[in-house]
Design a protein around this motif. Structure first.
Motif, mmCIF file in Angstrom:
data_model
loop_
_atom_site.group_PDB
_atom_site.id
_atom_site.type_symbol
_atom_site.label_atom_id
_atom_site.label_comp_id
_atom_site.label_asym_id
_atom_site.label_seq_id
_atom_site.Cartn_x
_atom_site.Cartn_y
_atom_site.Cartn_z
ATOM 1 N N GLY A 271 0.707 -1.077 -0.006
ATOM 2 C CA GLY A 271 0.043 0.174 -0.092
ATOM 3 C C GLY A 271 0.926 1.206 -0.247
ATOM 4 O O GLY A 271 0.566 2.287 -0.720
ATOM 5 N N TYR A 272 1.928 1.323 0.829
ATOM 6 C CA TYR A 272 2.828 2.481 0.701
ATOM 7 C C TYR A 272 3.374 2.653 -0.551
ATOM 8 O O TYR A 272 3.673 3.606 -0.951
ATOM 9 C CB TYR A 272 3.822 2.268 1.976
ATOM 10 N N HIS A 273 3.917 1.586 -1.074
ATOM 11 C CA HIS A 273 4.602 1.613 -2.499
ATOM 12 C C HIS A 273 3.408 2.080 -3.446
ATOM 13 O O HIS A 273 3.974 2.322 -4.657
ATOM 14 C CB HIS A 273 5.412 0.437 -2.751
ATOM 15 N N GLU A 274 2.165 1.805 -3.589
ATOM 16 C CA GLU A 274 1.251 2.163 -4.215
ATOM 17 C C GLU A 274 1.186 3.745 -4.235
ATOM 18 O O GLU A 274 0.938 4.259 -5.101
ATOM 19 C CB GLU A 274 0.048 1.548 -4.160
ATOM 20 N N THR A 275 1.192 4.194 -3.084
ATOM 21 C CA THR A 275 0.979 5.429 -2.651
ATOM 22 C C THR A 275 2.276 6.410 -3.007
ATOM 23 O O THR A 275 2.291 7.432 -3.458
ATOM 24 C CB THR A 275 0.580 5.829 -1.454
ATOM 25 N N PHE A 276 3.478 5.876 -2.854
ATOM 26 C CA PHE A 276 4.721 6.308 -3.045
ATOM 27 C C PHE A 276 5.499 5.387 -3.693
ATOM 28 O O PHE A 276 6.388 4.757 -3.407
ATOM 29 C CB PHE A 276 5.282 6.969 -1.700
ATOM 30 N N PRO A 277 5.534 5.359 -5.218
ATOM 31 C CA PRO A 277 6.038 4.155 -5.858
ATOM 32 C C PRO A 277 7.624 4.270 -5.989
ATOM 33 O O PRO A 277 8.200 3.272 -5.793
ATOM 34 C CB PRO A 277 5.699 4.431 -7.222
ATOM 35 N N ASP A 278 8.011 5.345 -5.710
ATOM 36 C CA ASP A 278 9.601 5.672 -5.594
ATOM 37 C C ASP A 278 9.986 5.814 -4.068
ATOM 38 O O ASP A 278 11.274 6.076 -3.941
ATOM 39 C CB ASP A 278 9.986 6.885 -6.142
ATOM 40 N N LEU A 279 9.257 5.165 -3.112
ATOM 41 C CA LEU A 279 9.705 5.062 -1.897
ATOM 42 C C LEU A 279 11.165 4.507 -1.721
ATOM 43 O O LEU A 279 11.462 3.689 -2.284
ATOM 44 C CB LEU A 279 8.738 4.307 -1.117
ATOM 45 N N HIS A 280 11.801 5.490 -0.574
ATOM 46 C CA HIS A 280 13.219 5.040 -0.412
ATOM 47 C C HIS A 280 13.578 5.315 1.201
ATOM 48 O O HIS A 280 13.265 6.414 1.370
ATOM 49 C CB HIS A 280 14.268 5.614 -1.203
ATOM 50 N N PHE A 281 14.083 4.399 2.022
ATOM 51 C CA PHE A 281 14.664 4.481 3.026
ATOM 52 C C PHE A 281 16.049 4.648 3.183
ATOM 53 O O PHE A 281 16.741 3.478 2.925
ATOM 54 C CB PHE A 281 13.967 3.529 4.184
ATOM 55 N N GLU A 282 16.495 5.462 3.228
ATOM 56 C CA GLU A 282 18.230 5.650 3.396
ATOM 57 C C GLU A 282 18.562 5.527 4.538
ATOM 58 O O GLU A 282 18.484 6.683 5.580
ATOM 59 C CB GLU A 282 18.862 6.935 2.592
ATOM 60 N N VAL A 283 18.954 4.588 5.214
ATOM 61 C CA VAL A 283 19.388 4.498 6.698
ATOM 62 C C VAL A 283 20.778 5.092 6.933
ATOM 63 O O VAL A 283 21.610 4.855 6.135
ATOM 64 C CB VAL A 283 19.393 2.776 6.972
ATOM 65 N N ASP A 284 20.787 6.037 7.854
ATOM 66 C CA ASP A 284 21.921 6.603 8.339
ATOM 67 C C ASP A 284 23.024 5.616 9.303
ATOM 68 O O ASP A 284 24.196 5.740 9.172
ATOM 69 C CB ASP A 284 21.807 7.852 8.980
ATOM 70 N N ARG A 285 22.485 4.870 10.290
ATOM 71 C CA ARG A 285 23.236 4.161 11.151
ATOM 72 C C ARG A 285 22.336 3.185 11.576
ATOM 73 O O ARG A 285 21.269 3.115 11.793
ATOM 74 C CB ARG A 285 23.466 4.951 12.103
ATOM 75 N N TYR A 286 23.021 1.804 11.622
ATOM 76 C CA TYR A 286 22.631 0.684 12.422
ATOM 77 C C TYR A 286 23.299 0.571 13.589
ATOM 78 O O TYR A 286 24.395 0.394 13.682
ATOM 79 C CB TYR A 286 22.787 -0.604 11.626
ATOM 80 N N ILE A 287 22.495 0.479 14.668
ATOM 81 C CA ILE A 287 23.153 0.100 16.038
ATOM 82 C C ILE A 287 22.662 -1.236 16.843
ATOM 83 O O ILE A 287 21.362 -1.109 16.704
ATOM 84 C CB ILE A 287 23.145 1.242 17.036
ATOM 85 N N GLN A 288 23.403 -2.174 17.018
ATOM 86 C CA GLN A 288 23.057 -3.293 17.623
ATOM 87 C C GLN A 288 23.347 -3.632 18.986
ATOM 88 O O GLN A 288 24.381 -3.356 19.528
ATOM 89 C CB GLN A 288 23.658 -4.552 16.735
ATOM 90 N N GLU A 289 22.363 -4.090 19.784
ATOM 91 C CA GLU A 289 22.535 -4.515 21.336
ATOM 92 C C GLU A 289 21.686 -5.738 21.577
ATOM 93 O O GLU A 289 20.574 -5.708 21.183
ATOM 94 C CB GLU A 289 22.044 -3.373 22.406
ATOM 95 N N ASP A 290 22.583 -7.087 21.731
ATOM 96 C CA ASP A 290 21.901 -8.218 22.111
ATOM 97 C C ASP A 290 21.145 -8.473 20.817
ATOM 98 O O ASP A 290 21.824 -8.581 19.632
ATOM 99 C CB ASP A 290 21.064 -8.249 23.276
ATOM 100 N N ASP A 291 20.007 -8.772 20.949
ATOM 101 C CA ASP A 291 19.194 -9.342 19.663
ATOM 102 C C ASP A 291 18.208 -8.020 19.019
ATOM 103 O O ASP A 291 17.586 -8.376 18.408
ATOM 104 C CB ASP A 291 18.297 -10.585 19.796
ATOM 105 N N TYR A 292 18.615 -6.884 19.192
ATOM 106 C CA TYR A 292 18.143 -5.619 18.784
ATOM 107 C C TYR A 292 18.947 -4.827 17.831
ATOM 108 O O TYR A 292 20.013 -4.992 18.224
ATOM 109 C CB TYR A 292 17.544 -4.743 19.939
ATOM 110 N N VAL A 293 18.133 -4.441 16.856
ATOM 111 C CA VAL A 293 19.005 -3.608 15.768
ATOM 112 C C VAL A 293 18.032 -2.106 15.804
ATOM 113 O O VAL A 293 17.066 -2.369 15.433
ATOM 114 C CB VAL A 293 19.390 -4.023 14.542
#
Length: 145
Positions: free
Chosen positions: A58-80
């Motif tokens: 549904g989001y891609h029908e509304t925003f066909p060029d949708l893009h999430f540019e991630v700045d940073r990933y941080i991990q602790e235990d089993d969470y990111v």
């Protein structure tokens, strides 16, 4: 521990690419559990993968060029945790608002919990207010200047 950390971050990266950037429902089956727990500012609950796929499509029908540019990933235990900019062009109905052709550029923050190599729990907070403003709809009902 370093390889485990890299593996969890890679799972989060695959999740962002498969779901948010490509709407690749087949790959989503490899990245997400069949049932996840989902949390957002309005509440939380169990969500089958089929419902999440429909949400993403549904989001891609509304925003066909949708893009999430991630700045940073941080991990602790089993969470990111990860955050970055979400962009797209409003080309389909969104929350009852007809397409405007306007572009969005908002902040998104997410946390995922990985279990057995797949995303099993998700927290998300995106700037919905910013989306509405950028597509020309003031959620506060103020008149245009």
């Amino acid at each position: 521990m370093q390889s485990d950390e890299q593996d969890l971050k890679e799972i989060a990266r695959r999740y962002v690419e498969a779901a948010w950037n490509e709407a690749d429902v087949d790959t989503m089956e490899d990245v997400l559990t069949e049932q996840q727990v989902y949390h957002d500012p309005t509440g939380s609950g169990e969500e089958p993968l089929s419902e999440f796929k429909s949400f993403i499509l549904g989001y891609h029908e509304t925003f066909p060029d949708l893009h999430f540019e991630v700045d940073r990933y941080i991990q602790e235990d089993d969470y990111v945790a990860f955050w970055g900019q979400v962009t797209g062009t409003h080309e389909g109905p969104f929350m009852g608002i007809e397409p405007t052709g306007e572009t969005i550029d908002i902040m998104g923050i997410n946390v995922v919990r990985v279990k057995d190599g797949k995303v099993a729990e998700r927290w998300a907070n995106f700037d919905l207010f910013g989306i509405l403003q950028q597509i020309g709809h003031d959620p506060l009902g103020r008149a245009e200047p």
